[in-house]
Design an enzyme around this catalytic site. Structure first.
Site, PDB file in Angstrom:
ATOM      1  CG  ASN A 131      -0.422  -0.058   2.495  1.00  0.00           C
ATOM      2  OD1 ASN A 131       0.625  -0.652   2.698  1.00  0.00           O
ATOM      3  ND2 ASN A 131      -1.081   0.566   3.447  1.00  0.00           N
ATOM      4  CD  GLU A 229       4.059  -0.369  12.893  1.00  0.00           C
ATOM      5  OE1 GLU A 229       2.835  -0.307  13.146  1.00  0.00           O
ATOM      6  OE2 GLU A 229       4.904   0.305  13.499  1.00  0.00           O
ATOM      7  CB  CYS A 263      -2.439   0.318   8.183  1.00  0.00           C
ATOM      8  SG  CYS A 263      -1.123   1.529   8.249  1.00  0.00           S
ATOM      9  CD  GLU A 432       7.898   0.416  11.294  1.00  0.00           C
ATOM     10  OE1 GLU A 432       6.782   0.536  10.745  1.00  0.00           O
ATOM     11  OE2 GLU A 432       8.913   0.004  10.706  1.00  0.00           O
TER      12      GLU A 432
HETATM   13  P1  NAD Z   1       0.198  -9.282   3.506  1.00  0.00           P
HETATM   14  O1  NAD Z   1       0.287  -9.679   4.932  1.00  0.00           O
HETATM   15  O2  NAD Z   1      -0.505 -10.156   2.565  1.00  0.00           O
HETATM   16  O3  NAD Z   1       1.659  -9.096   2.903  1.00  0.00           O
HETATM   17  C1  NAD Z   1       2.612  -8.245   3.485  1.00  0.00           C
HETATM   18  C2  NAD Z   1       3.999  -8.711   3.091  1.00  0.00           C
HETATM   19  O4  NAD Z   1       4.228  -9.999   3.683  1.00  0.00           O
HETATM   20  C3  NAD Z   1       4.203  -8.892   1.595  1.00  0.00           C
HETATM   21  O5  NAD Z   1       5.495  -8.471   1.236  1.00  0.00           O
HETATM   22  C4  NAD Z   1       4.061 -10.392   1.409  1.00  0.00           C
HETATM   23  O6  NAD Z   1       4.749 -10.891   0.294  1.00  0.00           O
HETATM   24  C5  NAD Z   1       4.686 -10.907   2.691  1.00  0.00           C
HETATM   25  N1  NAD Z   1       4.289 -12.259   3.065  1.00  0.00           N
HETATM   26  C6  NAD Z   1       3.194 -12.957   2.686  1.00  0.00           C
HETATM   27  N2  NAD Z   1       3.214 -14.194   3.229  1.00  0.00           N
HETATM   28  C7  NAD Z   1       4.325 -14.279   3.972  1.00  0.00           C
HETATM   29  C8  NAD Z   1       4.878 -15.290   4.793  1.00  0.00           C
HETATM   30  N3  NAD Z   1       4.305 -16.479   4.942  1.00  0.00           N
HETATM   31  N4  NAD Z   1       6.047 -15.023   5.453  1.00  0.00           N
HETATM   32  C9  NAD Z   1       6.650 -13.827   5.342  1.00  0.00           C
HETATM   33  N5  NAD Z   1       6.172 -12.819   4.559  1.00  0.00           N
HETATM   34  C10 NAD Z   1       5.021 -13.040   3.897  1.00  0.00           C
HETATM   35  O7  NAD Z   1      -0.400  -7.803   3.527  1.00  0.00           O
HETATM   36  P2  NAD Z   1      -0.733  -6.868   2.282  1.00  0.00           P
HETATM   37  O8  NAD Z   1      -2.008  -7.349   1.683  1.00  0.00           O
HETATM   38  O9  NAD Z   1       0.475  -6.695   1.422  1.00  0.00           O
HETATM   39  O10 NAD Z   1      -0.950  -5.464   3.013  1.00  0.00           O
HETATM   40  C11 NAD Z   1      -2.155  -5.085   3.544  1.00  0.00           C
HETATM   41  C12 NAD Z   1      -2.121  -5.211   5.057  1.00  0.00           C
HETATM   42  O11 NAD Z   1      -1.011  -4.481   5.603  1.00  0.00           O
HETATM   43  C13 NAD Z   1      -3.348  -4.632   5.712  1.00  0.00           C
HETATM   44  O12 NAD Z   1      -3.802  -5.494   6.710  1.00  0.00           O
HETATM   45  C14 NAD Z   1      -2.812  -3.338   6.336  1.00  0.00           C
HETATM   46  O13 NAD Z   1      -3.556  -2.864   7.418  1.00  0.00           O
HETATM   47  C15 NAD Z   1      -1.440  -3.709   6.707  1.00  0.00           C
HETATM   48  N6  NAD Z   1      -0.603  -2.507   6.887  1.00  0.00           N
HETATM   49  C16 NAD Z   1      -0.240  -2.121   8.151  1.00  0.00           C
HETATM   50  C17 NAD Z   1       0.516  -0.977   8.341  1.00  0.00           C
HETATM   51  C18 NAD Z   1       0.923  -0.522   9.724  1.00  0.00           C
HETATM   52  O14 NAD Z   1       1.831   0.291   9.815  1.00  0.00           O
HETATM   53  N7  NAD Z   1       0.306  -1.008  10.797  1.00  0.00           N
HETATM   54  C19 NAD Z   1       0.922  -0.216   7.250  1.00  0.00           C
HETATM   55  C20 NAD Z   1       0.517  -0.637   5.978  1.00  0.00           C
HETATM   56  C21 NAD Z   1      -0.231  -1.792   5.807  1.00  0.00           C
END
Ligand code: NAD
Length: 454
Positions: A131, A229, A263, A432
């Protein structure tokens, strides 16, 4: 080694093919990063500070290029993408001050001298979501490098282009080769290898709560440090004594920024019942006024969703019989468009409970302060939120009562690089940004020097 096609979400055209790293590629990069880290940590603090400032300058010189790349890869409106690239520069400059200020303590003890050192952890693995690819990467790599670590960085599968470019710019700026290594690839391959590799000593993971739990469980095997996060379902609480015109006019931007793929999105608007009808009257034109369209245009406020798969997920929250109050506009034709959508469901509906991560907001009425707090906290998440009131005491009471890491009163701001950011409950672990972030990339070492009596 596999390759993936990177798609422009506003046009559905293929932008580029990117080679994905495999497990052996990760292992090689970690070995090189380990060696680079030892050399980096031995440099004088001023030299590391200067290298980070040089990186910031090179990013600054490439803001237009980075922004254009993010517009094409992620569909972010150009003004937002420029802000994001500038933010990377600012985060680097802010943490460039760290190497010369990362001082330990001298603690009074009997029989000698006691000091603490903030030692780097070693190689840090950073896993980012799609995102906000650039900014979230920088929140990890800038303080990690500043504290003397090396970084291996995995961008999300759909949006790797700006992160790859930042890795190239780091080398162009004179940062040692292998110190910041960008490794695009699938989460279950590259991300999982970061988690299982014994020489990756800390994981900074930003993404879904579901995958975050998996990362945390995997990290337990080596007692690996984690910063998480995760997701959010934040409340925008509108009390009857607030500036209702401003609250309604700004509410769309508190949730539809980055097409709701944020998020911190205030995706649950809670409005005191006595002003609910008036709020909705004011909110409707504000939602319909959000300019959705070509992300390259400077007038555009909201672009497309990131992918077809994600649009299908968002659409699943708005079936034909959904309680739609009103919607904004979105282009038709190619691109993963979804209009800003306002729902008025019941308190227990799926759309009120789950993170949608798209331009869909729910509006619920509440009775009084206690009801507002209970409703705001009726979620497993706790990342962000807003409180609208002119009553200072109420603002303080409610801000202290809402279980969330980042709140704003009479505004929707949440991320400043010089203030801490992170979540309560299942929105995350650790913080962070802000002045203390580099400490989360160090181990405290206590050394006692015995002093003989003279
Ligand atoms: P996601 O969890 O699907 O993926 C995030 C990252 O993790 C990607 O790079 C993905 O390739 C990797 N990943 C996937 N499976 C994995 C595994 N088994 N082991 C290690 N890494 C793995 O999330 P997304 O769809 O990319 O992002 C959306 C989510 O991120 C939403 O829930 C959003 O709220 C959250 N988010 C949180 C923050 C925050 O600061 N709290 C900021 C931005 C996004």
């Amino acid at each position: 080694m596999t390759a993936a096609q990177i798609i422009n979400p506003a046009t559905e055209e293929v932008l580029r093919t990117v080679e994905f790293t495999d497990e052996a590629g990760v292992d090689e990069a970690v070995a090189r990063a380990k060696a680079a880290q030892r050399r980096w940590a031995r440099l004088a603090p001023a030299e590391r500070a200067e290298a980070l400032r040089a990186f910031a300058s090179v990013v600054d010189a490439h803001i237009d290029e980075l922004a254009a790349l993010e517009v094409a890869n992620s569909g972010h409106p150009i003004t937002g993408a420029e802000w994001e690239a500038g933010h990377v520069r600012d985060v680097l400059n802010y943490y460039a001050a760290t190497p010369e200020r990362l001082s330990g303590k001298q603690i009074p003890v009997a029989g000698g001298l006691d000091v603490t050192f903030n030692e780097p952890i070693g190689v840090v693995g950073i896993i980012t979501p799609w995102n906000f690819p650039m900014t979230i990467a920088a929140w990890g790599f800038a303080p990690a490098l500043a504290a003397g670590n090396a970084v291996v960085l995995k961008p999300a599968e759909w949006t790797p282009l700006t992160t790859i470019r930042l890795g190239e710019l780091a080398v162009e700026a004179g940062l040692p080769e292998d110190l910041l290594c960008v490794l695009p690839g699938p989460g279950p391959v590259v991300g999982e290898r970061f988690v299982s590799h014994p020489d990756v000593r800390k994981i900074v993971f930003t993404g879904s709560t579901e995958v975050g739990k998996r990362v945390m469980a995997g990290a337990a095997r080596y007692v690996k440090r984690v910063t998480l996060e995760l997701g959010g379902k934040s409340a925008n609480i509108v009390f009857d004594d607030c500036d209702l015109e401003r609250a309604a006019a700004t509410a769309p931007y508190g949730v539809f920024d980055n097409a709701g793929q944020d998020c911190c999105a205030r995706s649950r608007i809670l409005v005191q019942r006595s002003v609910y009808d008036r709020f909705m009257e004011l909110f409707e034109p504000a939602v319909k006024g959000v300019v959705v369209g070509d992300p390259r245009s400077r007038d555009t406020e909201m672009g497309p969703l990131v992918s077809r798969q994600h649009r299908d997920w968002v659409a699943s929250f708005v079936p034909d019989d959904a309680p739609v109050a009103f919607r904004g506009d979105a282009p038709t034709g190619p691109g993963y468009w979804f209009p800003p959508t306002v729902l008025t469901p019941s308190r227990t509906d799926r759309c009120v409970r789950e993170e949608i991560f798209g331009p869909v907001v729910t509006v619920l009425p509440f009775e009084d302060e206690a009801d507002a707090i209970a409703l705001a906290n009726a979620t497993d998440y706790g990342l962000s939120g807003s409180i609208w009131t002119r009553d200072l005491s109420r603002a303080v009471r409610v801000a202290r009562a809402v279980e969330s890491g980042n709140l704003s009163v009479n505004s929707h701001s949440s991320v400043r690089y010089h203030t801490p950011f992170g979540g309560f409950k299942q929105s995350g672990l650790g913080r962070e940004l802000g002045p203390d972030a580099p400490l989360s990339f160090t181990e405290t070492k206590n050394v006692f020097f015995a002093v003989e009596e003279g």
